[in-house]
Design a protein around this motif. Structure first.
Motif, PDB file in Angstrom:
ATOM      1  N   SER A  11     -32.511 -13.799   5.715  1.00  0.00           N
ATOM      2  CA  SER A  11     -31.123 -13.906   5.286  1.00  0.00           C
ATOM      3  C   SER A  11     -30.695 -12.726   4.420  1.00  0.00           C
ATOM      4  CB  SER A  11     -30.911 -15.191   4.495  1.00  0.00           C
ATOM      5  OG  SER A  11     -31.200 -16.308   5.285  1.00  0.00           O
ATOM      6  N   ILE A  12     -31.655 -12.093   3.762  1.00  0.00           N
ATOM      7  CA  ILE A  12     -31.356 -11.025   2.816  1.00  0.00           C
ATOM      8  C   ILE A  12     -31.340  -9.645   3.472  1.00  0.00           C
ATOM      9  CG2 ILE A  12     -32.203  -9.837   0.755  1.00  0.00           C
ATOM     10  CD1 ILE A  12     -33.377 -12.513  -0.135  1.00  0.00           C
ATOM     11  N   VAL A  13     -32.276  -9.386   4.368  1.00  0.00           N
ATOM     12  CA  VAL A  13     -32.527  -8.027   4.862  1.00  0.00           C
ATOM     13  C   VAL A  13     -31.565  -7.594   5.972  1.00  0.00           C
ATOM     14  CG1 VAL A  13     -34.955  -8.165   4.239  1.00  0.00           C
ATOM     15  CG2 VAL A  13     -34.251  -8.815   6.522  1.00  0.00           C
ATOM     16  N   ASP A  14     -31.566  -6.286   6.234  1.00  0.00           N
ATOM     17  CA  ASP A  14     -30.770  -5.717   7.313  1.00  0.00           C
ATOM     18  C   ASP A  14     -31.504  -5.773   8.651  1.00  0.00           C
ATOM     19  OD1 ASP A  14     -28.582  -5.078   5.740  1.00  0.00           O
ATOM     20  OD2 ASP A  14     -29.369  -3.088   5.232  1.00  0.00           O
ATOM     21  N   TYR A  15     -32.835  -5.771   8.611  1.00  0.00           N
ATOM     22  CA  TYR A  15     -33.663  -5.799   9.825  1.00  0.00           C
ATOM     23  C   TYR A  15     -34.492  -7.084   9.859  1.00  0.00           C
ATOM     24  CZ  TYR A  15     -32.481  -0.846   9.676  1.00  0.00           C
ATOM     25  OH  TYR A  15     -31.802   0.336   9.623  1.00  0.00           O
ATOM     26  N   PRO A  16     -33.882  -8.210  10.231  1.00  0.00           N
ATOM     27  CA  PRO A  16     -34.608  -9.493  10.197  1.00  0.00           C
ATOM     28  C   PRO A  16     -35.755  -9.579  11.199  1.00  0.00           C
ATOM     29  CG  PRO A  16     -32.435  -9.774  11.154  1.00  0.00           C
ATOM     30  CD  PRO A  16     -32.499  -8.374  10.627  1.00  0.00           C
ATOM     31  N   ASP A  17     -35.734  -8.750  12.244  1.00  0.00           N
ATOM     32  CA  ASP A  17     -36.823  -8.787  13.217  1.00  0.00           C
ATOM     33  C   ASP A  17     -38.118  -8.212  12.652  1.00  0.00           C
ATOM     34  OD1 ASP A  17     -35.073  -9.889  15.033  1.00  0.00           O
ATOM     35  OD2 ASP A  17     -34.547  -7.962  15.937  1.00  0.00           O
ATOM     36  N   ASP A  18     -38.029  -7.441  11.579  1.00  0.00           N
ATOM     37  CA  ASP A  18     -39.211  -6.815  10.979  1.00  0.00           C
ATOM     38  C   ASP A  18     -39.869  -7.680   9.906  1.00  0.00           C
ATOM     39  OD1 ASP A  18     -38.715  -4.699  12.627  1.00  0.00           O
ATOM     40  OD2 ASP A  18     -37.856  -3.414  11.075  1.00  0.00           O
ATOM     41  N   VAL A  19     -39.330  -8.854   9.645  1.00  0.00           N
ATOM     42  CA  VAL A  19     -39.891  -9.736   8.614  1.00  0.00           C
ATOM     43  C   VAL A  19     -41.142 -10.434   9.160  1.00  0.00           C
ATOM     44  CG1 VAL A  19     -39.498 -11.802   7.219  1.00  0.00           C
ATOM     45  CG2 VAL A  19     -37.683 -10.122   7.490  1.00  0.00           C
ATOM     46  N   ILE A  20     -42.250 -10.277   8.428  1.00  0.00           N
ATOM     47  CA  ILE A  20     -43.518 -10.902   8.807  1.00  0.00           C
ATOM     48  C   ILE A  20     -44.057 -11.642   7.582  1.00  0.00           C
ATOM     49  CG2 ILE A  20     -45.877 -10.504   9.578  1.00  0.00           C
ATOM     50  CD1 ILE A  20     -44.835  -7.892  10.874  1.00  0.00           C
ATOM     51  N   VAL A  21     -44.443 -12.898   7.778  1.00  0.00           N
ATOM     52  CA  VAL A  21     -45.029 -13.689   6.696  1.00  0.00           C
ATOM     53  C   VAL A  21     -46.411 -14.159   7.152  1.00  0.00           C
ATOM     54  CG1 VAL A  21     -44.793 -15.710   5.218  1.00  0.00           C
ATOM     55  CG2 VAL A  21     -42.762 -14.462   5.933  1.00  0.00           C
ATOM     56  N   ASN A  22     -47.443 -13.744   6.406  1.00  0.00           N
ATOM     57  CA  ASN A  22     -48.812 -14.185   6.683  1.00  0.00           C
ATOM     58  C   ASN A  22     -49.204 -15.231   5.654  1.00  0.00           C
ATOM     59  OD1 ASN A  22     -49.196 -12.424   8.849  1.00  0.00           O
ATOM     60  ND2 ASN A  22     -49.763 -10.760   7.478  1.00  0.00           N
ATOM     61  N   GLU A  23     -49.926 -16.238   6.106  1.00  0.00           N
ATOM     62  CA  GLU A  23     -50.306 -17.356   5.241  1.00  0.00           C
ATOM     63  C   GLU A  23     -51.821 -17.386   5.087  1.00  0.00           C
ATOM     64  OE1 GLU A  23     -50.137 -22.011   6.076  1.00  0.00           O
ATOM     65  OE2 GLU A  23     -48.171 -21.036   6.114  1.00  0.00           O
ATOM     66  N   VAL A  24     -52.281 -17.315   3.844  1.00  0.00           N
ATOM     67  CA  VAL A  24     -53.707 -17.418   3.535  1.00  0.00           C
ATOM     68  C   VAL A  24     -53.875 -18.674   2.693  1.00  0.00           C
ATOM     69  CG1 VAL A  24     -55.688 -16.297   2.460  1.00  0.00           C
ATOM     70  CG2 VAL A  24     -53.914 -14.907   3.552  1.00  0.00           C
ATOM     71  N   GLU A  25     -54.592 -19.665   3.224  1.00  0.00           N
ATOM     72  CA  GLU A  25     -54.652 -20.964   2.560  1.00  0.00           C
ATOM     73  C   GLU A  25     -56.034 -21.234   1.983  1.00  0.00           C
ATOM     74  OE1 GLU A  25     -53.174 -25.516   3.368  1.00  0.00           O
ATOM     75  OE2 GLU A  25     -52.672 -23.903   4.745  1.00  0.00           O
TER      76      GLU A  25
END
Length: 76
Positions: A11-25
């Motif tokens: 919602s914040i960025v100009d390039y939403p396709d480049d957003v990556i979230v990795n989860e380490v649990e």
């Protein structure tokens, strides 16, 4: 939690396709690594880290419901 961070960041960025979230649990904690386009880094961090702090606050408030500790790291 991963979806929440991803939604906020996109919602914040100009390039939403480049957003990556990795989860380490782990047992009682989770680390969410947020990676965005280098041009959007300033938008995600904000002035004096205010946006980053707000993202961390929202995520930690949501994590309380699941009795977990969540850390959000912004990576280049």
């Amino acid at each position: 939690m991963k979806e929440l961070v991803e939604y906020i960041a996109k919602s914040i960025v100009d390039y939403p396709d480049d957003v990556i979230v990795n989860e380490v649990e782990g047992n009682k904690s989770m680390v969410l690594e947020l990676k965005v386009n280098p041009e959007d880094m300033g938008k995600v961090i904000g002035k004096q880290g205010r946006i980053a702090k707000a993202i961390r606050t929202v995520v930690s408030a949501a994590a309380i419901r699941e009795n977990k500790r969540v850390l959000v790291e912004i990576i280049q």
